[in-house]
Enzyme design. Structure first.
Site, PDB file in Angstrom:
ATOM      1  N   SER A 150     -70.047  88.212  23.117  1.00  0.00           N
ATOM      2  CA  SER A 150     -69.602  86.894  22.580  1.00  0.00           C
ATOM      3  C   SER A 150     -70.094  86.737  21.121  1.00  0.00           C
ATOM      4  CB  SER A 150     -70.229  85.481  23.422  1.00  0.00           C
ATOM      5  OG  SER A 150     -71.586  85.667  23.774  1.00  0.00           O
ATOM      6  N   ASP A 196     -76.696  75.578  22.684  1.00  0.00           N
ATOM      7  CA  ASP A 196     -76.517  76.286  23.897  1.00  0.00           C
ATOM      8  C   ASP A 196     -77.787  77.325  24.023  1.00  0.00           C
ATOM      9  OD1 ASP A 196     -75.743  78.438  22.187  1.00  0.00           O
ATOM     10  OD2 ASP A 196     -73.851  78.797  23.370  1.00  0.00           O
ATOM     11  N   HIS A 243     -75.572  81.247  21.180  1.00  0.00           N
ATOM     12  CA  HIS A 243     -74.579  81.516  20.078  1.00  0.00           C
ATOM     13  C   HIS A 243     -75.202  81.162  18.881  1.00  0.00           C
ATOM     14  CE1 HIS A 243     -72.200  81.758  23.968  1.00  0.00           C
ATOM     15  NE2 HIS A 243     -72.059  83.084  23.578  1.00  0.00           N
TER      16      HIS A 243
END
Length: 266
Positions: free
Chosen positions: A39, A242, A245
């Site tokens: 990601s 979060d 990231h």
């Protein structure tokens, strides 16, 4: 007055000519980079609190000199989110690819057109990138298509594989323990399958993880011993709320660090 049928034929011809002219005018890359991993390579900058906020920093702005290989294997002007249609089933935002390309402009000839080949998929462990898996085969196929459509005879070449992955391997100790071996195997296979034995690989050391074995994975990444491999550390870059990231400014910074690593090899 021309018949309706003739008018349709003329319109079709004009559309064909316009399409041909556009295709002819579209440049093809002369320097190509594969973008693989999960990601943080796919890009979540500005997209960790719901939909992407749409903020595109100047370092990530579109440019006629930066193309991306689309999901349909066609070259098009690159723009954020760079992994749209590739990193599927995820909310996408800013990644490091565009700022990486912009940072190269200061040190490469102005005639160079950069081709970015997004291949990342969020939430994937290194086991999902071994030879024979769907993601591995997709990356290799896209790499081959990039070289074929760029026209190697015109001087196009593969610059590097930019690799940012490992967060998913922090969940289980046994995955962290075999990470270095699997990474080395993947790199050897990619080089063999692309017929590029000296392909430069720039590996990003993870800053976060989905489990508690972040440090063992980081140590495994540093332990990878292969020629033509560079290491860039993401630790210390700003992390979104979060806790997984990179933020948009962090992705911009990472792109610049990747560019510095690449340019150091020239």
């Amino acid at each position: 007055m021309a018949s309706p049928q003739l008018q349709l034929q003329v319109l079709a011809l004009l559309l064909l000519l316009a399409t041909t002219a556009t295709a002819t005018a579209t440049p093809t890359p002369t320097l190509i980079f594969l973008l693989g991993g999960q990601s943080n390579m796919g890009g979540r900058g500005g997209a960790t609190n719901g939909p992407w906020d749409g903020v595109v920093p100047p370092e990530c702005a579109p440019s006629p000199r930066i193309l991306r290989l689309s999901p349909e294997l066609r070259w098009e002007e690159a723009r954020e989110p760079l992994h749209a249609g590739i990193d599927v089933h995820n909310v996408l935002g800013v990644g490091p690819g565009m700022s990486f390309a912009h940072a190269l402009f200061r040190a490469i000839p102005p005639s160079t057109v950069i081709g970015l080949v997004p291949c990342a998929q969020g939430g994937t462990p290194i086991a999902n990138w071994t030879r024979g898996t769907e993601l591995y085969e997709r990356m290799v196929a896209r790499g081959r298509a990039a070289m074929a459509t760029a026209g190697a005879g015109a001087g196009a070449r593969m610059g590097a594989l930019l690799w940012y992955q490992g967060e998913a391997d922090t969940i289980r100790r046994e995955d962290a323990e075999v990470y270095a071996r699997k990474m080395e195997g993947m790199v050897r296979d990619v080089r063999r399958d692309l017929a590029l034995p000296e392909l430069l690989v720039i590996q990003v050391g993870i800053a976060t993880g989905q489990g508690k074995f972040v440090e063992p994975v980081r140590e495994a990444q540093k332990a990878v011993r292969l020629p033509f491999l560079k290491y860039v550390d993401a630790k210390g870059l700003p992390i979104a709320n979060d806790y997984t990231h990179l933020t948009t400014p962090a992705q911009v910074k990472l792109g610049k660090l990747l560019a510095k690593a690449y340019l150091s090899t020239l």
